[in-house]
Design a protein around this motif. Structure first.
Motif, PDB file in Angstrom:
ATOM      1  N   UNK A   1       0.635  -1.444   0.054  1.00  0.00           N
ATOM      2  CA  UNK A   1      -0.125  -0.008  -0.156  1.00  0.00           C
ATOM      3  C   UNK A   1       0.857   1.321  -0.118  1.00  0.00           C
ATOM      4  N   UNK A   2       2.159   1.250   0.588  1.00  0.00           N
ATOM      5  CA  UNK A   2       2.902   2.324   0.708  1.00  0.00           C
ATOM      6  C   UNK A   2       4.282   1.942   0.328  1.00  0.00           C
ATOM      7  N   UNK A   3       5.019   2.500  -0.533  1.00  0.00           N
ATOM      8  CA  UNK A   3       6.341   2.565  -0.924  1.00  0.00           C
ATOM      9  C   UNK A   3       7.159   2.758   0.388  1.00  0.00           C
ATOM     10  N   UNK A   4       8.038   1.841   0.653  1.00  0.00           N
ATOM     11  CA  UNK A   4       8.844   2.502   1.964  1.00  0.00           C
ATOM     12  C   UNK A   4      10.458   2.095   1.648  1.00  0.00           C
ATOM     13  N   UNK A   5      11.306   2.835   2.230  1.00  0.00           N
ATOM     14  CA  UNK A   5      12.613   2.812   2.002  1.00  0.00           C
ATOM     15  C   UNK A   5      13.356   3.521   3.272  1.00  0.00           C
ATOM     16  N   UNK A   6      14.440   3.224   3.375  1.00  0.00           N
ATOM     17  CA  UNK A   6      15.228   3.533   4.145  1.00  0.00           C
ATOM     18  C   UNK A   6      16.645   4.046   3.755  1.00  0.00           C
ATOM     19  N   UNK A   7      17.701   5.057   4.615  1.00  0.00           N
ATOM     20  CA  UNK A   7      18.623   5.355   4.141  1.00  0.00           C
ATOM     21  C   UNK A   7      19.321   6.088   5.235  1.00  0.00           C
ATOM     22  N   UNK A   8      20.701   6.300   5.265  1.00  0.00           N
ATOM     23  CA  UNK A   8      21.428   7.037   6.092  1.00  0.00           C
ATOM     24  C   UNK A   8      22.367   8.059   5.607  1.00  0.00           C
ATOM     25  N   UNK A   9      22.867   8.891   6.592  1.00  0.00           N
ATOM     26  CA  UNK A   9      23.741   9.937   6.048  1.00  0.00           C
ATOM     27  C   UNK A   9      25.040   9.354   5.554  1.00  0.00           C
ATOM     28  N   UNK A  10      25.581   8.377   6.382  1.00  0.00           N
ATOM     29  CA  UNK A  10      26.732   7.645   5.967  1.00  0.00           C
ATOM     30  C   UNK A  10      26.212   6.256   5.924  1.00  0.00           C
ATOM     31  N   UNK A  11      27.033   5.526   5.462  1.00  0.00           N
ATOM     32  CA  UNK A  11      26.970   3.922   5.378  1.00  0.00           C
ATOM     33  C   UNK A  11      27.456   3.278   6.557  1.00  0.00           C
ATOM     34  N   UNK A  12      26.786   2.395   7.087  1.00  0.00           N
ATOM     35  CA  UNK A  12      27.697   1.667   8.399  1.00  0.00           C
ATOM     36  C   UNK A  12      27.424   0.387   8.153  1.00  0.00           C
ATOM     37  N   UNK A  13      27.444  -0.563   9.300  1.00  0.00           N
ATOM     38  CA  UNK A  13      27.344  -1.978   9.091  1.00  0.00           C
ATOM     39  C   UNK A  13      26.015  -2.285   9.970  1.00  0.00           C
ATOM     40  N   UNK A  14      25.323  -3.299   9.310  1.00  0.00           N
ATOM     41  CA  UNK A  14      23.881  -3.737  10.022  1.00  0.00           C
ATOM     42  C   UNK A  14      24.357  -4.276  11.430  1.00  0.00           C
ATOM     43  N   UNK A  15      23.590  -3.891  12.534  1.00  0.00           N
ATOM     44  CA  UNK A  15      23.919  -4.111  13.865  1.00  0.00           C
ATOM     45  C   UNK A  15      23.044  -5.468  14.240  1.00  0.00           C
ATOM     46  N   UNK A  16      23.950  -6.376  14.664  1.00  0.00           N
ATOM     47  CA  UNK A  16      23.180  -7.465  15.134  1.00  0.00           C
ATOM     48  C   UNK A  16      22.223  -7.572  16.197  1.00  0.00           C
ATOM     49  N   UNK A  17      22.128  -6.301  17.164  1.00  0.00           N
ATOM     50  CA  UNK A  17      21.162  -6.369  17.979  1.00  0.00           C
ATOM     51  C   UNK A  17      19.970  -6.001  17.519  1.00  0.00           C
ATOM     52  N   UNK A  18      20.208  -5.016  16.381  1.00  0.00           N
ATOM     53  CA  UNK A  18      18.807  -4.540  15.725  1.00  0.00           C
ATOM     54  C   UNK A  18      18.297  -5.833  14.826  1.00  0.00           C
ATOM     55  N   UNK A  19      18.978  -6.598  14.495  1.00  0.00           N
ATOM     56  CA  UNK A  19      18.371  -7.829  13.505  1.00  0.00           C
ATOM     57  C   UNK A  19      17.682  -8.786  14.532  1.00  0.00           C
ATOM     58  N   UNK A  20      18.401  -8.767  15.849  1.00  0.00           N
ATOM     59  CA  UNK A  20      17.683  -9.584  17.037  1.00  0.00           C
ATOM     60  C   UNK A  20      16.249  -9.278  17.460  1.00  0.00           C
ATOM     61  N   UNK A  21      16.563  -7.792  17.612  1.00  0.00           N
ATOM     62  CA  UNK A  21      15.122  -7.139  18.270  1.00  0.00           C
ATOM     63  C   UNK A  21      13.913  -7.186  16.986  1.00  0.00           C
ATOM     64  N   UNK A  22      14.014  -7.099  15.960  1.00  0.00           N
ATOM     65  CA  UNK A  22      13.221  -7.106  14.828  1.00  0.00           C
ATOM     66  C   UNK A  22      12.738  -8.711  14.681  1.00  0.00           C
ATOM     67  N   UNK A  23      13.784  -9.512  14.836  1.00  0.00           N
ATOM     68  CA  UNK A  23      13.444 -10.958  14.726  1.00  0.00           C
ATOM     69  C   UNK A  23      12.440 -11.441  15.799  1.00  0.00           C
TER      70      UNK A  23
END
Length: 148
Positions: free
Chosen positions: A34-56
């Motif tokens: 229903x909605x086109x969704x994207x994300x971005x950062x000012x600088x490129x980083x490395x995906x955080x494993x705690x973020x992966x776990x929290x979303x999981x």
């Protein structure tokens, strides 16, 4: 019933490694196509494993997310840019000089700054995740789908 919210949303933070990929995953889960969704950062980083776990923990998967910058976006034409960090907000406001879009700043703590035990650190990621879930539902006018 039709939605009256934006049809395209960009979530932006510092490195597209924690807050904005979490927000993107939550919004995609809630709104599907229903909605086109994207994300971005000012600088490129490395995906955080705690973020992966929290979303999981809420049944979503961001493990294949590749952090990228505003400049990496294929399409930078969004109805709404939601910024989650001050530097992302400044970058988004710069974009409004040449493009028509709404920009909103949602001050969101950086859970990477949390200290303590693993459980205490995870709690800070969960707090960010749950806060994003509430705000996304409210702002983007999420309504549970009626089952036939």
């Amino acid at each position: 019933m039709s939605r009256s919210g934006p049809s395209s949303v960009l979530f932006a933070c510092s490195m597209n490694a924690v807050r904005s990929p979490m927000a993107e995953a939550i919004a995609r889960h809630l709104f599907g196509h229903e909605v086109y969704i994207a994300s971005a950062g000012v600088r490129s980083g490395e995906l955080d494993p705690f973020a992966v776990k929290a979303i999981e923990e809420i049944g979503l998967d961001i493990s294949k997310h590749k952090p990228h910058t505003f400049e990496d976006l294929e399409d930078s034409n969004f109805d709404l840019v939601i910024t989650l960090a001050p530097e992302a907000h400044h970058k988004a406001l710069d974009m409004t000089r040449t493009m028509a879009m709404d920009v909103e700043y949602w001050p969101t703590p950086d859970p990477q700054l949390a200290s303590g035990s693993r459980d205490q650190i995870m709690e800070s990621y969960r707090a960010v995740r749950d806060g994003l879930m509430r705000r996304i539902k409210d702002r983007l006018e999420w309504r549970p789908k009626a089952h036939d």
